[in-house]
Design a protein around this motif. Sequence first.
Motif, mmCIF file in Angstrom:
data_model
loop_
_atom_site.group_PDB
_atom_site.id
_atom_site.type_symbol
_atom_site.label_atom_id
_atom_site.label_comp_id
_atom_site.label_asym_id
_atom_site.label_seq_id
_atom_site.Cartn_x
_atom_site.Cartn_y
_atom_site.Cartn_z
ATOM 1 N N LYS A 63 0.874 -1.239 0.070
ATOM 2 C CA LYS A 63 0.064 -0.112 0.059
ATOM 3 C C LYS A 63 0.908 1.135 -0.063
ATOM 4 O O LYS A 63 0.609 2.163 -0.639
ATOM 5 C CB LYS A 63 -0.922 -0.005 1.076
ATOM 6 N N LEU A 64 2.190 1.330 0.900
ATOM 7 C CA LEU A 64 2.905 2.308 0.868
ATOM 8 C C LEU A 64 3.678 2.605 -0.651
ATOM 9 O O LEU A 64 3.659 3.810 -1.065
ATOM 10 C CB LEU A 64 3.774 2.227 1.828
ATOM 11 N N ARG A 69 3.718 5.815 -5.490
ATOM 12 C CA ARG A 69 3.532 6.059 -7.124
ATOM 13 C C ARG A 69 2.636 7.129 -7.392
ATOM 14 O O ARG A 69 2.932 8.016 -8.388
ATOM 15 C CB ARG A 69 3.282 4.746 -7.893
ATOM 16 N N LEU A 70 1.659 7.225 -6.569
ATOM 17 C CA LEU A 70 0.778 8.272 -7.003
ATOM 18 C C LEU A 70 1.334 9.684 -6.515
ATOM 19 O O LEU A 70 1.336 10.821 -7.443
ATOM 20 C CB LEU A 70 -0.275 8.292 -5.888
ATOM 21 N N HIS A 78 -2.133 16.633 -6.798
ATOM 22 C CA HIS A 78 -3.487 16.349 -6.244
ATOM 23 C C HIS A 78 -3.167 15.250 -4.956
ATOM 24 O O HIS A 78 -4.214 15.128 -4.226
ATOM 25 C CB HIS A 78 -4.305 15.633 -7.121
ATOM 26 N N TYR A 79 -1.802 15.088 -4.749
ATOM 27 C CA TYR A 79 -1.773 14.113 -3.511
ATOM 28 C C TYR A 79 -0.803 14.473 -2.629
ATOM 29 O O TYR A 79 0.019 13.644 -1.949
ATOM 30 C CB TYR A 79 -1.209 12.537 -4.362
ATOM 31 N N CYS A 80 -0.769 15.674 -2.348
ATOM 32 C CA CYS A 80 -0.012 16.454 -1.282
ATOM 33 C C CYS A 80 -0.531 16.147 -0.051
ATOM 34 O O CYS A 80 0.209 15.889 1.085
ATOM 35 C CB CYS A 80 0.348 17.882 -1.654
ATOM 36 N N HIS A 102 -12.877 -1.051 -10.792
ATOM 37 C CA HIS A 102 -12.461 -0.217 -12.026
ATOM 38 C C HIS A 102 -11.075 0.417 -11.540
ATOM 39 O O HIS A 102 -10.195 1.102 -12.416
ATOM 40 C CB HIS A 102 -13.332 0.881 -12.270
ATOM 41 N N HIS A 103 -10.967 1.052 -10.116
ATOM 42 C CA HIS A 103 -9.749 1.664 -9.675
ATOM 43 C C HIS A 103 -9.285 1.094 -8.431
ATOM 44 O O HIS A 103 -9.410 1.685 -7.443
ATOM 45 C CB HIS A 103 -10.273 3.329 -9.512
ATOM 46 N N PRO A 104 -8.614 -0.340 -8.545
ATOM 47 C CA PRO A 104 -8.360 -0.917 -7.247
ATOM 48 C C PRO A 104 -7.313 -0.317 -6.648
ATOM 49 O O PRO A 104 -6.974 -0.582 -5.629
ATOM 50 C CB PRO A 104 -8.161 -2.392 -8.085
ATOM 51 N N GLU A 105 -6.522 0.649 -7.211
ATOM 52 C CA GLU A 105 -5.406 1.253 -6.591
ATOM 53 C C GLU A 105 -5.583 2.866 -6.458
ATOM 54 O O GLU A 105 -4.756 3.602 -6.343
ATOM 55 C CB GLU A 105 -4.082 0.740 -7.263
ATOM 56 N N SER A 106 -7.017 3.140 -6.261
ATOM 57 C CA SER A 106 -7.141 4.373 -6.059
ATOM 58 C C SER A 106 -6.444 4.812 -4.636
ATOM 59 O O SER A 106 -6.449 4.217 -3.816
ATOM 60 C CB SER A 106 -8.614 4.645 -6.053
#
Length: 217
Positions: A63-64, A69-70, A78-80, A102-106
Motif C-alpha cells: 500500500k505504501l 507511485r501516486l 493532487h496527492y500532497c 475499476h480503480h483498485p489502486e485509488s
Amino acid sequence: MDDSETGFNLKVVLVSFKQCLNEKEEVLLDPYIASWKGLVRCVHRTCSLRGLTWRVPYDVVSKLQIMERLRGGPQHEHYCTLQAMVAHELGSQLVDLERRSHHPESGCRTVLRLHRALHWLQLFLESLRTSPQDARPSVLCTDSYNASLAAYHPWIVRRAVTVAFCALPTRKVFLEAMNVGPPEQAVQMLGEALPFIERVYDISQKLYAEHSLLNLP
C-alpha cells in the motif's frame, strides 16, 4: 543489526506523526508515508530479535508503494494532502464505490487500508503501554486485531494472522526493542507519543466519514 546501527528509536517514529499535520490540520501524505515506513521497521525489527518473520497485516508495504507511485506520478499535485486527494479522486470519479474494481489502486482505497491498520497498531501499542508486566503481547495483539482489522478480513486470513501472533516475543522484549531505555521508560514514551498517531487517525476518520468512504470496497 542494521536498525541498531542507525540509531533506531521508536519515539522518533511515533513523534514523526506530529509532522503529518499542517496548520490547517490537513494530513500531509509524504510525512504520513514516511511515518508508516518507520512503523513497519519497528514491527520487523522487534520480530527479528527472536528470529521471527511476521508479515504486517493488510500488506502495508504494498500500500505504501502504491501511494509513493501516486505521489511521484503525473497527478502528484493532487496527492500532497489527504484532503486534496479525496477531493480530486471523488471529483474525477477515480474511486470505486460499487465493487466494480475499476480503480483498485485509488489513493482513497489505499489510504483506507493503511488507516485501518494504523488503528490496529494504535490499539496494540496503547494496550502494551497500559498492560501489566506479565501481559502477553500475543493476546494484546490479537485483541487489538479483533477490535480493528479482523472485521475486514476473511476467516482464512484472520486465522493465519492470529496464529502468527502466537510467536510474538514477550512484553519486555517488545519494550526494549523500542530502543528508548528500560521498559518503564518505553512505557512513558508511548504515553507521550501515541497521541500524535491518535490525532492523525481521528482527522482521517472524520474525513472519510464525511464522504461516506469508511466502507470503501
